[in-house]
Design a protein around this motif. Structure first.
Motif, PDB file in Angstrom:
ATOM      1  N   ALA A  42       0.661  -1.214  -0.089  1.00 43.47           N
ATOM      2  CA  ALA A  42       0.099   0.017   0.001  1.00 43.47           C
ATOM      3  C   ALA A  42       0.889   1.194  -0.194  1.00 43.47           C
ATOM      4  O   ALA A  42       0.574   2.215  -0.735  1.00 43.47           O
ATOM      5  CB  ALA A  42      -0.986   0.077   1.275  1.00 43.47           C
ATOM      6  N   TYR A  43       1.818   1.240   0.697  1.00 40.92           N
ATOM      7  CA  TYR A  43       2.802   2.409   0.792  1.00 40.92           C
ATOM      8  C   TYR A  43       3.582   2.662  -0.451  1.00 40.92           C
ATOM      9  O   TYR A  43       3.706   3.640  -0.981  1.00 40.92           O
ATOM     10  CB  TYR A  43       4.004   2.314   2.025  1.00 40.92           C
ATOM     11  N   VAL A  45       2.390   1.684  -3.459  1.00 43.83           N
ATOM     12  CA  VAL A  45       1.431   2.342  -4.605  1.00 43.83           C
ATOM     13  C   VAL A  45       1.123   3.588  -4.207  1.00 43.83           C
ATOM     14  O   VAL A  45       1.116   4.520  -5.028  1.00 43.83           O
ATOM     15  CB  VAL A  45       0.112   1.189  -4.351  1.00 43.83           C
ATOM     16  N   TYR A  46       1.238   3.979  -2.914  1.00 48.32           N
ATOM     17  CA  TYR A  46       0.788   5.672  -2.524  1.00 48.32           C
ATOM     18  C   TYR A  46       1.961   6.188  -3.113  1.00 48.32           C
ATOM     19  O   TYR A  46       1.890   7.323  -3.543  1.00 48.32           O
ATOM     20  CB  TYR A  46       0.642   5.548  -0.975  1.00 48.32           C
ATOM     21  N   ARG A  47       2.950   5.894  -2.911  1.00 43.53           N
ATOM     22  CA  ARG A  47       4.502   6.735  -3.329  1.00 43.53           C
ATOM     23  C   ARG A  47       4.426   6.895  -4.675  1.00 43.53           C
ATOM     24  O   ARG A  47       4.858   7.723  -5.348  1.00 43.53           O
ATOM     25  CB  ARG A  47       5.542   6.009  -2.763  1.00 43.53           C
ATOM     26  N   PHE A  49       1.738   7.094  -6.700  1.00 45.47           N
ATOM     27  CA  PHE A  49       0.594   7.756  -7.488  1.00 45.47           C
ATOM     28  C   PHE A  49       0.632   9.050  -6.983  1.00 45.47           C
ATOM     29  O   PHE A  49      -0.027   9.787  -7.482  1.00 45.47           O
ATOM     30  CB  PHE A  49      -0.750   6.840  -7.348  1.00 45.47           C
ATOM     31  N   THR A  50       1.231   9.239  -5.903  1.00 48.10           N
ATOM     32  CA  THR A  50       1.263  10.639  -5.361  1.00 48.10           C
ATOM     33  C   THR A  50       2.305  11.526  -6.044  1.00 48.10           C
ATOM     34  O   THR A  50       3.509  11.235  -6.506  1.00 48.10           O
ATOM     35  CB  THR A  50       1.732  10.682  -3.890  1.00 48.10           C
ATOM     36  N   ASP A  52       4.812  14.511  -7.075  1.00 49.32           N
ATOM     37  CA  ASP A  52       6.120  15.089  -6.423  1.00 49.32           C
ATOM     38  C   ASP A  52       6.154  16.653  -6.601  1.00 49.32           C
ATOM     39  O   ASP A  52       6.231  17.318  -7.405  1.00 49.32           O
ATOM     40  CB  ASP A  52       7.356  14.729  -7.369  1.00 49.32           C
TER      41      ASP A  52
END
Length: 77
Positions: A42-43, A45-47, A49-50, A52
């Protein structure tokens, strides 16, 4: 002979309890590992798609910095 049978039964009972305890510990560790794996995925995937935001800030700063020096060059000519 009866004492020997009682002693063997007691040892077998203790072995079963130890095995049960080991099995419980193994299940707990497996669940903790699964939760950690899901959290890691999950982390990641979060990184991924977030956006910069720092990269955008640096680009804007570079553009402003370049514009400032271009204005100075034009004033000198």
């Amino acid at each position: 002979m009866n004492k020997l049978d009682e002693l063997m039964a007691l040892l077998q009972k203790q072995e079963k309890e130890e095995e049960k305890c080991k099995n419980t510990v193994m299940w707990v560790l497996a669940i903790i590992g699964a939760v950690a794996a899901v959290a890691g995925i999950a982390y990641a995937v979060y990184r991924f798609f977030t956006p910069d935001y720092l990269e955008d800030f640096e680009d804007d700063f570079d553009d402003d910095f370049d514009d400032y020096f271009e204005e100075e060059d034009n004033e000198e000519n």
